[in-house]
Design a protein around this motif. Sequence first.
Motif, short mmCIF file in Angstrom:
data_model
loop_
_atom_site.label_atom_id
_atom_site.label_comp_id
_atom_site.label_asym_id
_atom_site.label_seq_id
_atom_site.Cartn_x
_atom_site.Cartn_y
_atom_site.Cartn_z
N THR A 21 0.84 -1.19 0.00
CA THR A 21 0.00 0.00 0.00
C THR A 21 0.88 1.24 0.00
N GLN A 22 0.68 2.04 -1.01
CA GLN A 22 1.50 3.25 -1.11
C GLN A 22 0.58 4.45 -1.21
N PHE A 23 0.87 5.44 -0.42
CA PHE A 23 0.13 6.68 -0.51
C PHE A 23 0.95 7.67 -1.31
N ILE A 24 0.26 8.54 -2.01
CA ILE A 24 0.94 9.59 -2.76
C ILE A 24 0.76 10.90 -2.00
N SER A 25 1.87 11.56 -1.73
CA SER A 25 1.82 12.83 -1.02
C SER A 25 2.18 13.95 -1.99
N ILE A 26 1.33 14.96 -2.03
CA ILE A 26 1.55 16.12 -2.90
C ILE A 26 1.67 17.32 -1.99
N GLN A 27 2.83 17.90 -1.93
CA GLN A 27 3.03 19.06 -1.06
C GLN A 27 3.18 20.31 -1.90
N LYS A 28 2.47 21.34 -1.50
CA LYS A 28 2.56 22.61 -2.22
C LYS A 28 3.27 23.62 -1.32
N TYR A 29 4.30 24.24 -1.88
CA TYR A 29 5.13 25.18 -1.12
C TYR A 29 4.95 26.59 -1.67
N ASP A 30 5.35 27.54 -0.85
CA ASP A 30 5.37 28.92 -1.29
C ASP A 30 6.18 28.99 -2.59
N PHE A 31 5.66 29.73 -3.56
CA PHE A 31 6.30 29.81 -4.87
C PHE A 31 7.72 30.36 -4.75
N SER A 32 8.67 29.59 -5.23
CA SER A 32 10.06 29.99 -5.04
C SER A 32 10.86 29.88 -6.33
N GLY A 33 10.17 29.72 -7.44
CA GLY A 33 10.91 29.47 -8.68
C GLY A 33 11.02 30.69 -9.56
N ASN A 34 11.48 30.45 -10.76
CA ASN A 34 11.60 31.51 -11.75
C ASN A 34 10.82 31.07 -12.98
N CYS A 35 9.77 31.81 -13.31
CA CYS A 35 8.94 31.41 -14.45
C CYS A 35 9.16 32.30 -15.65
N LYS A 36 10.12 33.17 -15.58
CA LYS A 36 10.33 34.11 -16.66
C LYS A 36 10.51 33.36 -17.97
N ASN A 37 9.71 33.74 -18.97
CA ASN A 37 9.77 33.18 -20.32
C ASN A 37 9.37 31.71 -20.36
N SER A 38 8.68 31.25 -19.36
CA SER A 38 8.25 29.86 -19.38
C SER A 38 7.25 29.63 -20.51
N SER A 39 6.50 30.69 -20.86
CA SER A 39 5.47 30.55 -21.88
C SER A 39 6.08 30.33 -23.27
N ILE A 82 -1.40 7.95 -9.97
CA ILE A 82 -0.94 6.58 -9.72
C ILE A 82 0.58 6.55 -9.77
N ILE A 83 1.13 5.51 -9.18
CA ILE A 83 2.58 5.34 -9.18
C ILE A 83 2.93 4.44 -10.36
N SER A 84 3.99 4.78 -11.08
CA SER A 84 4.39 3.97 -12.23
C SER A 84 4.77 2.57 -11.77
N THR A 85 4.72 1.61 -12.69
CA THR A 85 4.96 0.21 -12.34
C THR A 85 6.29 0.01 -11.62
N LYS A 86 7.30 0.71 -12.10
CA LYS A 86 8.61 0.57 -11.46
C LYS A 86 8.74 1.44 -10.21
N GLY A 87 7.75 2.25 -9.96
CA GLY A 87 7.77 3.10 -8.77
C GLY A 87 8.71 4.28 -8.88
N ASP A 88 9.07 4.66 -10.10
CA ASP A 88 10.05 5.73 -10.24
C ASP A 88 9.45 7.10 -10.58
N TYR A 89 8.16 7.13 -10.91
CA TYR A 89 7.50 8.43 -11.08
C TYR A 89 6.01 8.28 -10.83
#
Length: 233
Positions: A21-39, A82-89
């Motif tokens: 049994t595996q649970f998936i945890s999704i944590q959201k943090y204060d925005f700390s990245g750089n999105c300039k020109n991401s579009s 879902i977790i990939s079959t190999k559990g890597d993503y």
Amino acid sequence: MKLLNSLILLVLTCLVSSINTQFISIQKYDFSGNCKNSSDSASSFEASSESAAICMQNDLLSGIVTNEGVCLIFNEVPTTFIISTKGDYIVRSIYDINDNNCQGGIIENKAIEIDECFVECADDYHGSTYLFSTETSLNYPSNTFMEISYNGECDGQWKTSFNYLQYYIVNKCNVAHEIETHTFSVGCNSTSSWVSEYAGEVCTVEPTVTTSYPIVDNCGDLDNSNFIDYCNI
Ligand SMILES: *[C@@H]1O[C@H](CO)[C@@H](O)[C@H](O)[C@H]1NC(C)=O
Ligand SMILES: *[C@@H]1O[C@H](CO)[C@@H](O)[C@H](O)[C@H]1NC(C)=O
């Protein structure tokens, strides 16, 4: 002897399935990245995941802990993880905005690295910082207001038939759907929860409006799931 053997087998089977049994945890943090020109880039996910981001425990704002394949609303869109079959993503599957049961077919799949802090950009200046991980036991932080979804008997025993839980760290400044003019914080006590909304990008001293909700247990609200509120302070 036969009985003993089958008992041992049963215990082993239970052990193996609880390990699996595996649970998936999704944590959201204060925005700390750089999105300039991401579009500029064709795929916002691939590009944004490479932008520098740091997930510091103090910057944790909110999160979801879910069982695999449970249909939930993530960033306003029906989604399963879902977790990939190999559990890597982790595979994040998105459904039509009106497909609240995730029954109408997957519109898009995205692969998400496990244990890697990344930014998903909304525009040049705004995005969300996420950390996805997998866990073999159900963990959630304290100092939170939580909403928990579970199936079966509506008796509050949510850990036995758990679907997912969503939490907000209390008194943190959240940005709603990356719209910088809509910020809010969440608070709770044993009888109520409340959401305070602020004007502008930071949560100023005085909220423009605070809405309170009683702490309640809702039975069989949506597709027979039960929801329980929990002030975990
Ligand atoms: C982003 O794009 C603008 C205009 O297209 C350009 O002037 C600027 O140098 C770019 N910045 C980066 C970091 O690539
Ligand atoms: C919880 O908060 C509400 C709203 O602020 C308040 O009216 C109520 O008295 C509080 N309850 C307890 C048990 O502190």
